[in-house]
Scaffold this motif. Structure first.
Motif, PDB file in Angstrom:
ATOM      1  N   MET A 129       1.028  -0.901   0.420  1.00 19.83           N
ATOM      2  CA  MET A 129       0.167  -0.109  -0.023  1.00 19.83           C
ATOM      3  C   MET A 129       0.545   0.978  -0.115  1.00 19.83           C
ATOM      4  N   LEU A 130       0.640   2.530  -0.670  1.00 23.57           N
ATOM      5  CA  LEU A 130       1.461   3.444  -1.284  1.00 23.57           C
ATOM      6  C   LEU A 130       0.640   4.626  -0.579  1.00 23.57           C
ATOM      7  N   PHE A 131       0.835   5.540   0.673  1.00 18.45           N
ATOM      8  CA  PHE A 131       0.357   6.413   0.466  1.00 18.45           C
ATOM      9  C   PHE A 131       1.571   7.693   0.319  1.00 18.45           C
ATOM     10  N   VAL A 132       0.147   8.683  -0.732  1.00 20.57           N
ATOM     11  CA  VAL A 132       1.382  10.193  -1.728  1.00 20.57           C
ATOM     12  C   VAL A 132       0.357  10.880  -1.458  1.00 20.57           C
ATOM     13  N   SER A 133       1.434  11.809  -0.690  1.00 21.17           N
ATOM     14  CA  SER A 133       0.711  13.118  -0.226  1.00 21.17           C
ATOM     15  C   SER A 133       0.991  14.941   0.033  1.00 21.17           C
ATOM     16  N   GLY A 134       0.867  15.134   0.061  1.00 16.60           N
ATOM     17  CA  GLY A 134       1.077  16.723   0.487  1.00 16.60           C
ATOM     18  C   GLY A 134       1.469  17.614  -1.154  1.00 16.60           C
ATOM     19  N   SER A 135       1.913  18.975  -1.195  1.00 13.17           N
ATOM     20  CA  SER A 135       2.658  19.449  -2.455  1.00 13.17           C
ATOM     21  C   SER A 135       3.874  18.973  -3.134  1.00 13.17           C
ATOM     22  N   LEU A 136       4.076  19.204  -4.996  1.00 13.41           N
ATOM     23  CA  LEU A 136       5.387  18.560  -4.945  1.00 13.41           C
ATOM     24  C   LEU A 136       6.383  19.852  -5.142  1.00 13.41           C
ATOM     25  N   PRO A 137       6.785  19.274  -4.600  1.00 12.00           N
ATOM     26  CA  PRO A 137       8.416  20.484  -5.239  1.00 12.00           C
ATOM     27  C   PRO A 137       9.061  20.851  -6.177  1.00 12.00           C
ATOM     28  N   ARG A 138      10.230  21.683  -6.423  1.00 14.56           N
ATOM     29  CA  ARG A 138      10.040  22.552  -7.147  1.00 14.56           C
ATOM     30  C   ARG A 138      11.027  21.278  -8.529  1.00 14.56           C
ATOM     31  N   GLY A 139      10.763  21.697  -9.261  1.00 16.48           N
ATOM     32  CA  GLY A 139      10.740  20.479 -10.522  1.00 16.48           C
ATOM     33  C   GLY A 139      10.741  19.432 -11.052  1.00 16.48           C
ATOM     34  N   VAL A 140       9.428  19.151 -10.241  1.00 15.89           N
ATOM     35  CA  VAL A 140       8.577  18.062 -10.061  1.00 15.89           C
ATOM     36  C   VAL A 140       6.915  18.188 -11.112  1.00 15.89           C
ATOM     37  N   ASP A 141       6.469  17.851 -11.985  1.00 15.33           N
ATOM     38  CA  ASP A 141       5.639  18.627 -12.544  1.00 15.33           C
ATOM     39  C   ASP A 141       4.876  16.746 -11.572  1.00 15.33           C
ATOM     40  N   ASP A 142       3.190  18.091 -11.708  1.00 13.73           N
ATOM     41  CA  ASP A 142       2.028  16.940 -11.489  1.00 13.73           C
ATOM     42  C   ASP A 142       1.949  15.948 -12.270  1.00 13.73           C
ATOM     43  N   SER A 143       2.231  15.612 -13.287  1.00 13.52           N
ATOM     44  CA  SER A 143       1.583  14.387 -13.955  1.00 13.52           C
ATOM     45  C   SER A 143       2.742  13.445 -13.886  1.00 13.52           C
ATOM     46  N   ILE A 144       3.427  13.444 -12.728  1.00 10.32           N
ATOM     47  CA  ILE A 144       4.251  12.422 -11.984  1.00 10.32           C
ATOM     48  C   ILE A 144       3.181  11.473 -10.786  1.00 10.32           C
ATOM     49  N   LEU A 159      -3.416   2.506  -3.392  1.00  7.80           N
ATOM     50  CA  LEU A 159      -2.738   4.008  -3.715  1.00  7.80           C
ATOM     51  C   LEU A 159      -3.986   4.457  -3.000  1.00  7.80           C
ATOM     52  N   ILE A 160      -3.065   5.521  -1.851  1.00  8.30           N
ATOM     53  CA  ILE A 160      -3.856   5.929  -1.331  1.00  8.30           C
ATOM     54  C   ILE A 160      -3.427   7.804  -1.835  1.00  8.30           C
ATOM     55  N   LEU A 161      -4.325   8.524  -2.455  1.00  4.04           N
ATOM     56  CA  LEU A 161      -4.072   9.996  -2.780  1.00  4.04           C
ATOM     57  C   LEU A 161      -4.340  11.192  -1.683  1.00  4.04           C
TER      58      LEU A 161
END
Length: 314
Positions: A129-144, A159-161
């Motif tokens: 199981m994977l949690f992905v949370s929070g803002s994206l850092p500089r240089g990282v496009d939200d397509s990730i 996947l938990i978003l």
């Protein structure tokens, strides 16, 4: 195994002042440093519940070392991508009834570092199981985010978003296990004003639109109004307990972590939601993350409402 991915972690400095005025030296009466980041908080909360996880994401500099050390000392395994630059420090100031939040942007992340993170995530399996949370850092496009959601389909992990980016909408077709918007984020995704959600019926209608787009489960944090949980079979609401709000920065992370933790410990949906609502409020009532000791008392204040196919039961 449970993995938590924080791409823009931070050290959070919580300070309290009797008053906070411009152009003068303000001296604190309380300060606390904490390794932080939305899913780092989830790892901490899961550990408090006796559930192990592996924390990943990007770390750099002396601040990154501090965060890694704090996690390891708590017994949480880490597998971060080490980057150039210095992981950010955020400052949260409490002065009387006022709360100030100074959130820094953090370092830029190279494409090579992003590729390393994707490689780590690509090794997850259907047992994970994977949690992905929070803002994206500089240089990282939200397509990730879409790349990660596609991997969840290819590799079979849950996947938990918990992200505010509109890119989440494109991830819904990959059927994430759960998403956790605030009511403001829910409104933004659907292009309506947050104050249009002034009834439970309107919130339910909005959540069901995201279910139709592919989300399997939706947990909505509503602050002092409580929480809402919706899936294809259940619609649950809770009220929030009363208390003095000290810091709201980590309450949503606590809500999410303890809700999933409770479900992993085989609590019913209803019991998990009440427990998580109390835990999230407990964090809001303290400078850092809740130690969960006051949760049983806070639970006594919470009212759970269940909606079933148009009928309502309490």
């Amino acid at each position: 195994m449970i993995y938590t991915c924080t791409m823009n972690p931070a050290i959070d400095l919580f300070t309290e002042f009797n008053s906070f005025e411009p152009h003068v030296v303000n001296r604190s009466v309380f300060e606390d440093y904490q390794a932080n980041g939305k899913t780092i908080n989830i790892s901490f909360m899961l550990k408090k519940m006796g559930i192990d996880s592996v924390a990943t994401g990007f770390l750099g500099g002396f601040t990154g070392t501090y965060i890694d050390d704090e996690l390891n000392q708590t017994g949480i395994a880490t597998d971060f991508v080490i980057i150039d630059g210095i992981t950010r420090i955020n400052t949260f100031i409490k002065a009387g009834a006022a709360e100030y939040k100074a959130v820094n942007r953090g370092p830029a992340i190279s494409l090579a570092a992003q590729a390393q993170l994707i490689d780590k995530i690509s090794k997850l399996t259907g047992k994970d199981m994977l949690f992905v949370s929070g803002s994206l850092p500089r240089g990282v496009d939200d397509s990730i985010l879409k790349r990660i959601s596609q991997l969840s389909v290819q590799k079979g992990f849950q996947l938990i978003l918990d992200v505010s980016s509109n890119a989440l909408l494109s991830c819904l077709e990959d059927h994430p296990y759960l998403i956790k918007p605030s009511d403001e984020e829910l409104a933004a995704w659907l292009g309506v004003k947050p104050d249009s959600f002034n009834s439970e019926a309107q919130l339910i209608e909005a959540a069901e639109k995201l279910l139709k787009k592919g989300a399997q489960r939706i947990l909505v944090s509503r602050g002092e109004k409580g929480t809402m949980y919706v899936d294809k079979e259940h619609i649950l609401f809770t009220t929030a307990p009363k208390g003095e709000v000290v810091n709201t920065a980590c309450a949503g992370d606590t809500l999410l972590g303890t809700f999933i933790g409770s479900r992993l410990k085989n609590k019913s949906l209803e019991d998990a939601l009440v427990y998580a609502t109390a835990a999230g409020s407990s964090t809001a009532f303290t400078a850092g993350l809740s130690d969960l000791t006051d949760v049983p008392e806070l639970m006594k204040q919470i009212k759970l409402t269940t909606h079933l196919k148009g009928a309502e039961e309490s």
